[in-house]
Write a protein that holds these residues in place. Structure first.
Motif, mmCIF file in Angstrom:
data_model
loop_
_atom_site.group_PDB
_atom_site.id
_atom_site.type_symbol
_atom_site.label_atom_id
_atom_site.label_comp_id
_atom_site.label_asym_id
_atom_site.label_seq_id
_atom_site.Cartn_x
_atom_site.Cartn_y
_atom_site.Cartn_z
ATOM 1 N N LEU A 167 2.765 -1.330 -20.163
ATOM 2 C CA LEU A 167 3.422 -0.967 -18.907
ATOM 3 C C LEU A 167 2.529 -1.313 -17.714
ATOM 4 O O LEU A 167 3.009 -1.755 -16.666
ATOM 5 N N ARG A 168 1.222 -1.120 -17.883
ATOM 6 C CA ARG A 168 0.291 -1.439 -16.801
ATOM 7 C C ARG A 168 0.376 -2.917 -16.433
ATOM 8 O O ARG A 168 0.418 -3.288 -15.263
ATOM 9 N N HIS A 169 0.401 -3.788 -17.443
ATOM 10 C CA HIS A 169 0.477 -5.224 -17.189
ATOM 11 C C HIS A 169 1.799 -5.605 -16.535
ATOM 12 O O HIS A 169 1.845 -6.471 -15.662
ATOM 13 N N LYS A 170 2.885 -4.945 -16.938
ATOM 14 C CA LYS A 170 4.192 -5.267 -16.366
ATOM 15 C C LYS A 170 4.277 -4.825 -14.907
ATOM 16 O O LYS A 170 4.697 -5.597 -14.036
ATOM 17 N N LEU A 171 3.866 -3.582 -14.644
ATOM 18 C CA LEU A 171 4.029 -3.028 -13.297
ATOM 19 C C LEU A 171 3.055 -3.614 -12.291
ATOM 20 O O LEU A 171 3.335 -3.646 -11.095
ATOM 21 N N ARG A 172 1.907 -4.079 -12.774
ATOM 22 C CA ARG A 172 0.905 -4.641 -11.868
ATOM 23 C C ARG A 172 1.506 -5.738 -10.999
ATOM 24 O O ARG A 172 1.371 -5.735 -9.778
ATOM 25 N N GLY A 173 2.208 -6.666 -11.643
ATOM 26 C CA GLY A 173 2.830 -7.764 -10.905
ATOM 27 C C GLY A 173 4.001 -7.306 -10.059
ATOM 28 O O GLY A 173 4.189 -7.780 -8.934
ATOM 29 N N GLU A 174 4.803 -6.380 -10.588
ATOM 30 C CA GLU A 174 5.978 -5.905 -9.861
ATOM 31 C C GLU A 174 5.574 -5.158 -8.590
ATOM 32 O O GLU A 174 6.167 -5.353 -7.517
ATOM 33 N N ILE A 175 4.570 -4.301 -8.710
ATOM 34 C CA ILE A 175 4.125 -3.526 -7.547
ATOM 35 C C ILE A 175 3.488 -4.440 -6.511
ATOM 36 O O ILE A 175 3.735 -4.322 -5.309
#
Length: 372
Positions: A167-175
């Motif tokens: 989840l950290r890797h996914k949200l990093r780019g989205e945020i």
């Protein structure tokens, strides 16, 4: 920030000076206790600096209380209202009676909250109280409360540190994508060097309350300003090998017990210019090669540990008085043998960094450094 310093029982920040442009995301990184949270709290108005100035859009913030600075601050401790649900916590800054830009109507506010909760994958939790949430869910609820705002500045203190890796890797780019699409400057604080490199337009490295280096991610990775910067980045980080410079037959070499390594020309030239004898040699684990112990030029050692990670392995080699990490292919790691087996390490002809052995400052980098 200009010349900002802060002490409690001891000095926490010393002469901090940085600029952040509109729409720029600056990643603030450093080890635990470096002063990152104090840095953010001073900007937010929750701590007063002992010295220095803070300017926001040319206006001095010194006399402005925290509530009037229009700063969205995500606390490392979350600081959720325990009696409000996830949705109510996220709505709270939009419905605050003293909100500098005025209250947002409830329909528009709920629409914005819905968007952020969906982005952070906690829509299903909107009716829960903080006491019924896990640590990672609390962090996302606090992050939602910050992201719904349209502030003058975003301050995010370790915004994704307690999320699971996927989840950290996914949200990093989205945020990052959402934050850089709006005009407010962003300061993203994290102890994770890899995270800082991946999210920041620029990276500010602090250690011991002092700015060690400011630069774009490529500069920080390829040209660390000191050993303190070098040891923060990479998985595993750069090997830092203390030793001495010796001149033999007109050529400079790096020496320590069991090692005699001729220096490539760029490093040798820097060492001659500084006249330093005590140095630290830096080389990244992926630039070292495991070879048979009899290979010409290989430094002899033995396998201390072998950690397979699927596509690659981290092999730690004992050089007698020093452990060196090598990031090798699985085939090379398997070929090196098991723990206790003799092995050779071949250092690259270039792609190394030389640091002053006393101050830790960079003396020189060799050419053709590896890509970020």
């Amino acid at each position: 920030m200009r010349g900002v310093s802060k002490s409690f029982h001891a000095r926490v920040l010393t002469d901090i000076g940085i600029d952040v442009a509109p729409g720029e995301l600056v990643a603030l990184t450093g080890p635990s206790g470096a002063g990152k949270t104090t840095f953010c709290r001073i900007l937010a108005g929750l701590e007063r600096p002992d010295a220095g100035t803070l300017l926001l859009r040319g206006q001095d913030l010194a006399a402005k209380p925290a509530g009037l600075r229009n700063i969205a601050f995500l606390f490392e401790s979350y600081a959720l209202y325990p009696h409000l649900t996830v949705r109510q916590n996220a709505l709270s800054p939009l419905q605050a009676p003293n909100r500098s830009t005025g209250r947002m109507d409830l329909t528009s506010a709920n629409r914005r909250v819905d968007e952020i909760l969906e982005l952070l994958e906690i829509s299903q939790l909107d009716g829960r109280l903080p006491g019924a949430l896990s640590g990672g869910q609390k962090q996302r609820a606090a992050l939602a409360r910050a992201l719904v705002q349209t502030p003058a500045v975003f301050l995010l203190d370790e915004p994704i540190s307690h999320l699971d890796a996927k989840l950290r890797h996914k949200l990093r780019g989205e945020i990052r994508r959402r934050l850089t699409a709006q005009p407010a400057p962003v300061i993203w604080s994290t102890p994770d060097g890899s995270e800082a490199l991946s999210v920041g337009d620029r990276v500010v490295v602090i250690d011991g309350g002092r700015v060690e280096q400011v630069g774009v991610p490529e500069d920080i990775w390829l040209r660390p300003a000191s050993v303190r910067v070098a040891r923060l980045f990479g998985d595993p980080p750069m090997n830092l090998i203390p030793g001495l410079l010796k001149r033999e037959s007109g050529a400079l070499s790096f020496q320590r017990r069991g090692m005699n390594l001729p220096l490539p020309p760029p490093l040798a030239a820097a060492a001659v210019l500084t006249g330093s004898e005590n140095v630290t040699l830096g080389v990244r684990p992926d630039r070292l090669r495991l070879e048979a112990i009899e290979t010409t030029g290989a430094i002899p050692g033995e396998i201390y540990s072998n950690e397979p990670f699927g596509k690659y392995a981290i092999v730690t080699v004992d050089l007698g008085s020093l452990l060196v990490k090598v990031k090798a292919t699985m085939a090379a790691a398997d070929g090196a043998g098991s723990v206790g087996k003799p092995v050779g390490i071949l250092f690259p002809d270039d792609e190394m960094t030389l640091f002053d052995g006393v101050t830790g400052a960079t003396l020189a980098h060799s050419s053709n450094q590896s890509e970020l």
